[in-house]
Design a protein around this motif. Structure first.
Motif, short mmCIF file in Angstrom:
data_model
loop_
_atom_site.label_atom_id
_atom_site.label_comp_id
_atom_site.label_asym_id
_atom_site.label_seq_id
_atom_site.Cartn_x
_atom_site.Cartn_y
_atom_site.Cartn_z
N ARG A 1 12.02 -6.53 -6.45
CA ARG A 1 11.15 -7.70 -6.60
C ARG A 1 11.57 -8.54 -7.81
NH1 ARG A 1 5.87 -5.44 -7.31
NH2 ARG A 1 6.37 -3.58 -6.15
N ARG B 1 10.14 -2.23 -7.25
CA ARG B 1 9.77 -3.16 -8.32
C ARG B 1 11.01 -3.87 -8.86
NH1 ARG B 1 6.36 -1.91 -13.83
NH2 ARG B 1 6.12 -4.08 -14.40
N ARG C 1 12.83 -12.41 -7.87
CA ARG C 1 12.16 -13.40 -8.71
C ARG C 1 13.15 -14.10 -9.65
NH1 ARG C 1 7.85 -11.15 -12.66
NH2 ARG C 1 6.76 -10.57 -10.77
#
Length: 119
Positions: free
Chosen positions: A106, A103, A110
């Motif tokens: 990610r 996570r 982003r």
């Protein structure tokens, strides 16, 4: 007599060189020259040449100063980017402690994508 006349002028020269004291106790001063305020003026060509030389030195100094300033700014920017990268690393490290590793990765991707879109 001719010998006496010859000895007197050197004595007069020495007297003029060493003035000494007057009878009233004051110093003898050198004879003043005429007041000529325009005596030390330079020609137009000489003044323009001096101005050109001064302008050239000022330009060189300005160039060196700008070069020094750009080098300083480069160092400052390098330090800022290094600090920002370190802060970001620490922030993601803190997040990894709390959240799952995938996570966090990610989120990194982003944020990187958003940063590239903004700039």
């Amino acid at each position: 007599m001719s010998e006496a006349v010859e000895t007197q002028p050197p004595a007069a020269d020495t007297v003029s060189a060493v003035k000494g004291m007057k009878k009233n106790g004051k110093q003898w001063h050198d004879n003043k020259t005429a007041f000529r305020p325009r005596a030390n003026q330079t020609s137009w060509d000489k003044r323009t040449a001096e101005r050109k030389a001064l302008a050239a030195t000022k330009a060189k100094e300005k160039e060196l100063k700008e070069e020094k300033e750009t080098e300083r700014q480069r160092r400052i920017d390098a330090i800022k980017t290094k600090r920002a990268a370190k802060e970001e690393r620490e922030r993601f490290q803190k997040m990894e402690e709390k959240m799952h590793k995938r996570r966090v990765e990610r989120l990194k991707r982003r944020e990187k994508r958003n940063k590239m879109l903004k700039s």
